[in-house]
Design a protein around this motif. Sequence first.
Motif, PDB file in Angstrom:
ATOM      1  N   LYS A  74       0.730  -1.267  -0.017  1.00 30.25           N
ATOM      2  CA  LYS A  74      -0.106   0.115   0.044  1.00 30.25           C
ATOM      3  C   LYS A  74       0.912   1.264   0.004  1.00 30.25           C
ATOM      4  CE  LYS A  74      -3.766   2.001   2.377  1.00 30.25           C
ATOM      5  NZ  LYS A  74      -4.762   2.074   3.548  1.00 30.25           N
ATOM      6  N   ALA A  75       1.918   0.944   0.821  1.00 24.49           N
ATOM      7  CA  ALA A  75       2.719   2.439   0.977  1.00 24.49           C
ATOM      8  C   ALA A  75       3.486   2.594  -0.235  1.00 24.49           C
ATOM      9  CB  ALA A  75       3.804   2.215   2.065  1.00 24.49           C
ATOM     10  N   TYR A  76       3.974   1.401  -1.001  1.00 24.90           N
ATOM     11  CA  TYR A  76       4.586   1.665  -2.125  1.00 24.90           C
ATOM     12  C   TYR A  76       3.560   2.074  -3.368  1.00 24.90           C
ATOM     13  CZ  TYR A  76       6.906  -0.241  -6.596  1.00 24.90           C
ATOM     14  OH  TYR A  76       7.707  -0.456  -7.607  1.00 24.90           O
ATOM     15  N   TRP A  77       2.659   1.653  -3.687  1.00 21.47           N
ATOM     16  CA  TRP A  77       1.833   2.050  -4.551  1.00 21.47           C
ATOM     17  C   TRP A  77       1.130   3.673  -4.141  1.00 21.47           C
ATOM     18  CZ3 TRP A  77       2.483   0.408  -9.110  1.00 21.47           C
ATOM     19  CH2 TRP A  77       2.619  -0.641  -9.414  1.00 21.47           C
ATOM     20  N   SER A  78       0.979   3.655  -3.004  1.00 23.64           N
ATOM     21  CA  SER A  78       0.493   5.555  -2.727  1.00 23.64           C
ATOM     22  C   SER A  78       1.952   6.229  -3.162  1.00 23.64           C
ATOM     23  CB  SER A  78       0.655   5.607  -1.206  1.00 23.64           C
ATOM     24  OG  SER A  78      -0.530   4.991  -0.815  1.00 23.64           O
ATOM     25  N   GLU A  79       3.017   5.927  -2.869  1.00 21.13           N
ATOM     26  CA  GLU A  79       4.146   6.712  -3.412  1.00 21.13           C
ATOM     27  C   GLU A  79       4.338   6.741  -4.863  1.00 21.13           C
ATOM     28  OE1 GLU A  79       8.184   5.368  -2.078  1.00 21.13           O
ATOM     29  OE2 GLU A  79       8.968   7.359  -3.037  1.00 21.13           O
ATOM     30  N   GLN A  80       3.937   5.678  -5.405  1.00 19.17           N
ATOM     31  CA  GLN A  80       3.939   5.605  -7.154  1.00 19.17           C
ATOM     32  C   GLN A  80       2.951   6.329  -7.671  1.00 19.17           C
ATOM     33  OE1 GLN A  80       6.599   4.626  -8.888  1.00 19.17           O
ATOM     34  NE2 GLN A  80       7.487   3.164  -7.432  1.00 19.17           N
ATOM     35  N   PHE A  81       1.669   6.153  -7.111  1.00 21.86           N
ATOM     36  CA  PHE A  81       0.746   6.919  -7.780  1.00 21.86           C
ATOM     37  C   PHE A  81       0.712   8.430  -7.365  1.00 21.86           C
ATOM     38  CE2 PHE A  81      -1.866   2.901  -7.442  1.00 21.86           C
ATOM     39  CZ  PHE A  81      -1.404   2.476  -8.828  1.00 21.86           C
ATOM     40  N   SER A  82       1.497   8.861  -6.444  1.00 22.36           N
ATOM     41  CA  SER A  82       1.482  10.187  -5.991  1.00 22.36           C
ATOM     42  C   SER A  82       2.333  11.117  -7.191  1.00 22.36           C
ATOM     43  CB  SER A  82       2.076  10.408  -4.698  1.00 22.36           C
ATOM     44  OG  SER A  82       3.451  10.196  -4.520  1.00 22.36           O
ATOM     45  N   LYS A  83       3.007  10.369  -8.007  1.00 25.32           N
ATOM     46  CA  LYS A  83       3.743  10.972  -9.139  1.00 25.32           C
ATOM     47  C   LYS A  83       2.964  11.161 -10.180  1.00 25.32           C
ATOM     48  CE  LYS A  83       6.829   7.568  -9.394  1.00 25.32           C
ATOM     49  NZ  LYS A  83       8.107   6.817  -9.612  1.00 25.32           N
ATOM     50  N   CYS A  84       1.872  10.358 -10.453  1.00 24.53           N
ATOM     51  CA  CYS A  84       0.999  10.401 -11.717  1.00 24.53           C
ATOM     52  C   CYS A  84       0.639  11.962 -12.182  1.00 24.53           C
ATOM     53  CB  CYS A  84      -0.167   9.506 -11.544  1.00 24.53           C
ATOM     54  SG  CYS A  84      -1.273   9.421 -13.131  1.00 24.53           S
ATOM     55  N   ILE A  85       0.967  12.299 -13.314  1.00 25.25           N
ATOM     56  CA  ILE A  85       0.730  13.598 -13.819  1.00 25.25           C
ATOM     57  C   ILE A  85      -0.865  13.541 -14.452  1.00 25.25           C
ATOM     58  CG2 ILE A  85       2.925  14.448 -13.545  1.00 25.25           C
ATOM     59  CD1 ILE A  85       2.752  14.322 -16.739  1.00 25.25           C
ATOM     60  N   ARG A  86      -1.263  12.453 -14.722  1.00 26.27           N
ATOM     61  CA  ARG A  86      -2.792  12.289 -15.393  1.00 26.27           C
ATOM     62  C   ARG A  86      -2.567  12.654 -16.870  1.00 26.27           C
ATOM     63  NH1 ARG A  86      -6.569  11.630 -11.459  1.00 26.27           N
ATOM     64  NH2 ARG A  86      -7.889  11.035 -13.378  1.00 26.27           N
ATOM     65  N   CYS A  87      -1.345  12.144 -17.553  1.00 24.59           N
ATOM     66  CA  CYS A  87      -1.196  12.456 -18.991  1.00 24.59           C
ATOM     67  C   CYS A  87      -2.082  11.519 -19.710  1.00 24.59           C
ATOM     68  CB  CYS A  87       0.209  12.584 -19.357  1.00 24.59           C
ATOM     69  SG  CYS A  87       1.095  11.223 -19.219  1.00 24.59           S
ATOM     70  N   TYR A  88      -2.158  10.228 -19.278  1.00 25.48           N
ATOM     71  CA  TYR A  88      -3.036   9.299 -19.736  1.00 25.48           C
ATOM     72  C   TYR A  88      -2.198   8.699 -20.802  1.00 25.48           C
ATOM     73  CZ  TYR A  88      -6.970  11.211 -17.264  1.00 25.48           C
ATOM     74  OH  TYR A  88      -7.928  11.663 -16.351  1.00 25.48           O
ATOM     75  N   ALA A  89      -1.117   8.920 -20.854  1.00 28.74           N
ATOM     76  CA  ALA A  89      -0.208   8.004 -21.900  1.00 28.74           C
ATOM     77  C   ALA A  89      -0.182   6.636 -21.719  1.00 28.74           C
ATOM     78  CB  ALA A  89       1.285   8.741 -21.791  1.00 28.74           C
ATOM     79  N   CYS A  90       0.012   6.236 -20.738  1.00 35.00           N
ATOM     80  CA  CYS A  90      -0.200   4.708 -20.498  1.00 35.00           C
ATOM     81  C   CYS A  90      -1.440   4.046 -21.051  1.00 35.00           C
ATOM     82  CB  CYS A  90      -0.167   4.344 -18.771  1.00 35.00           C
ATOM     83  SG  CYS A  90      -1.584   5.149 -17.816  1.00 35.00           S
ATOM     84  N   ARG A  91      -2.638   4.795 -21.131  1.00 33.00           N
ATOM     85  CA  ARG A  91      -3.785   4.417 -21.606  1.00 33.00           C
ATOM     86  C   ARG A  91      -3.735   4.568 -23.297  1.00 33.00           C
ATOM     87  NH1 ARG A  91      -8.590   8.342 -20.584  1.00 33.00           N
ATOM     88  NH2 ARG A  91      -7.571   9.323 -22.157  1.00 33.00           N
ATOM     89  N   GLN A  92      -3.152   5.669 -23.747  1.00 30.40           N
ATOM     90  CA  GLN A  92      -3.299   5.836 -25.073  1.00 30.40           C
ATOM     91  C   GLN A  92      -2.176   4.888 -25.884  1.00 30.40           C
ATOM     92  OE1 GLN A  92      -5.959   7.625 -24.609  1.00 30.40           O
ATOM     93  NE2 GLN A  92      -5.270   8.531 -26.352  1.00 30.40           N
ATOM     94  N   VAL A  93      -1.268   4.463 -25.169  1.00 29.96           N
ATOM     95  CA  VAL A  93      -0.068   3.466 -25.854  1.00 29.96           C
ATOM     96  C   VAL A  93      -0.658   2.183 -25.745  1.00 29.96           C
ATOM     97  CG1 VAL A  93       1.385   3.231 -23.798  1.00 29.96           C
ATOM     98  CG2 VAL A  93       2.238   3.698 -26.064  1.00 29.96           C
TER      99      VAL A  93
END
Lengths: 348, 315
Positions: free
Chosen positions: B193-212
């Motif tokens: 939980k701590a790991y993913w909280s830290e990772q998701f806190s970085k997300c800028i919501r550009c949606y590149a992961c979805r688009q690609v």
Amino acid sequence: MSEKIISKDKIKEWIDVLMQSHTVVAPIERKDAPAEFREIKPGDEPIIDGSKSMMPPKDWLLPRYETLFKVSKGAEGAQVEPAVPECKPTVMLGMWLPDAAAIRVLDRVFLDDKFKDPYYAARRENTVLVAVMPAEKRWSWFCNSVDDVETWKDSVDVLMYDLGDKFYVEGISAKGEEIIAGAYFTESNEADTIARNQVWDLFAKCDKLPFAGKALYDNLAWEDPIWAEISQKCLACGMCSYMCPSCSCFDIQDETNGLCTERYRCRDTCQFEDFTLMGAGHNPRNNQLPRSRQRLLHKFKYQHEQFGVVGCTGCGRCVELCPVNVDIRDVLTRTCSKERAEEPVKAD
Amino acid sequence: MSDIENKIQEEAKKALEGGDVSVVIGWGAGSAPFKTTPVFIEKPEDADKLVWNPACVNNLAVYLPKLANDKKVGIVAKPCDIRSMIGLIQEKQIKRENLYIIGLGCAGVVDAFNLDSQDFHLQDVIGLDWTSDGLKVSTTNGDYTLSCSDCLRDMCLVCTKREPAIFDVKLGEAVQPSDIRESLIPELAEERKAYWSEQFSKCIRCYACRQVCPACYCKTCFADRVEPKWTAKKATAEEAWMFHATRMMHIAGRCIGCGECERICPVGIPVAELAREMAQAVKDTYGYEAGDPNQESPVLGQYKEEDFDPAHHGG
């Protein structure tokens, strides 16, 4: 303008002193990610030599998410809670010069005479910009092809050059001179000046690209086959804009929880389908071609017409990050190599 | 690898000359020797623009739902790209008969970010090639050989499916990975939980992961819906968690693990690790793997009496 030297092992001491009177913001390293500009807290190890890739400094001046105000309904009626930040004087350290030049572009948008954005202004008007020239160049730079980089020095208060174990420091504005007055700053000598010039030349004398010195705003055309070519491969992710230090487009959204509504601002980009989607369903840019064209024309043509500056400082983030390698340098080279371009390339 | 590159060009040229293939999607030379860019070849004489080298990272299947709907499309593809196509065929987004697949045996491809922290400068690189010892990086200051674990894209380090599962022409040989990387994600729930909280806190919501992502072909993504609003646009760790967790649920049993989402994330969120765990859960529960040409329909499009149902079995 004063010219000084500070040893890298004195930087911490300098920052500690600055922190007594200022909020000090610098790139702070994060797990598996580019360093991000945020306030230095005790124990942080800011990276201020420009050596690592960094998120754009706009993340501090124009946050990715910012509450504008909150409205709540209680027994005494509606209460509006404004959220314009109250900012202490701030020093931003560690951005490199093209990012500071990009802040000039943001300033044109948000500190305009006709409308000054109070949120941006609260942070920006109190901020001293200290830029750095890194000791090594990156493959993606094309700063000296988009502008005369000498003029960018005016956009910062202090300019530092990484000379290995020390920085060469130039105080440029009066605000800048004030913060480089401590005893850990020493006189520079001739060898330092030579080293400083080498660091500058690494940046300012990169090979110029074919579009350098040409009036890009006259050369970029509405009708050009290149827009179809780019838009065919573009995946319409917003990365180029979100990571761009000059792109400033935002969205405003409301979020209601019970009797409280928050209005906030967050990033948006012309690359998204819903960017120009009207309330009634019409979308004037209804496919990727006009969206791909928009980003380039806005940066190099419309912003120049509006503000007299172009919205790109050649930092290379979009060049490095685009998932399909649409390289803005290539686009500019090709659009400006047509016969429209009459002006000769400026000689060094 | 230039002989493979030549053969790709020949096959693409033949396919276009044959007349029933209207376009060949492949990789072309990028703006730097460690980059390639998707190209859409329509004329036989342009087939020599196609390249094959360790920088051919893009999963080109992402373009197919729009392009291969009503016409036959040629595509140069790595084994993972082909597994994406199998998924798209099973989900009836494209028809097999609309594809002409030039399939490649694969040795893994290179993440340009991994080349960045090596002993050479990226601006000095003039070429990349696979060798029996790993990756050869030619630079203006001499050649360097990097081990696969130092330079391959993360998902290539865990990939053992390096032969094309379906194809019309097959070129090149697969090279299996010498060592398989372990998962990076902590096992204990609290640490995770701590790991993913830290990772998701970085997300800028550009949606590149979805688009690609070739599996993300929804006409309107849940994240873009105004009503109902599933997730707010603001870039906070909580909203990013909502976005990524929902996307993961949507691609469970469908993601074939090409790792494009992870490669292009500008802030280094290891999203593909989440997808990999999800794929493992689907495999453990239903014995199903996405991208398997022997399956006729997607896992959630099948029903078997004996299927494990967590709701009935108490999780």
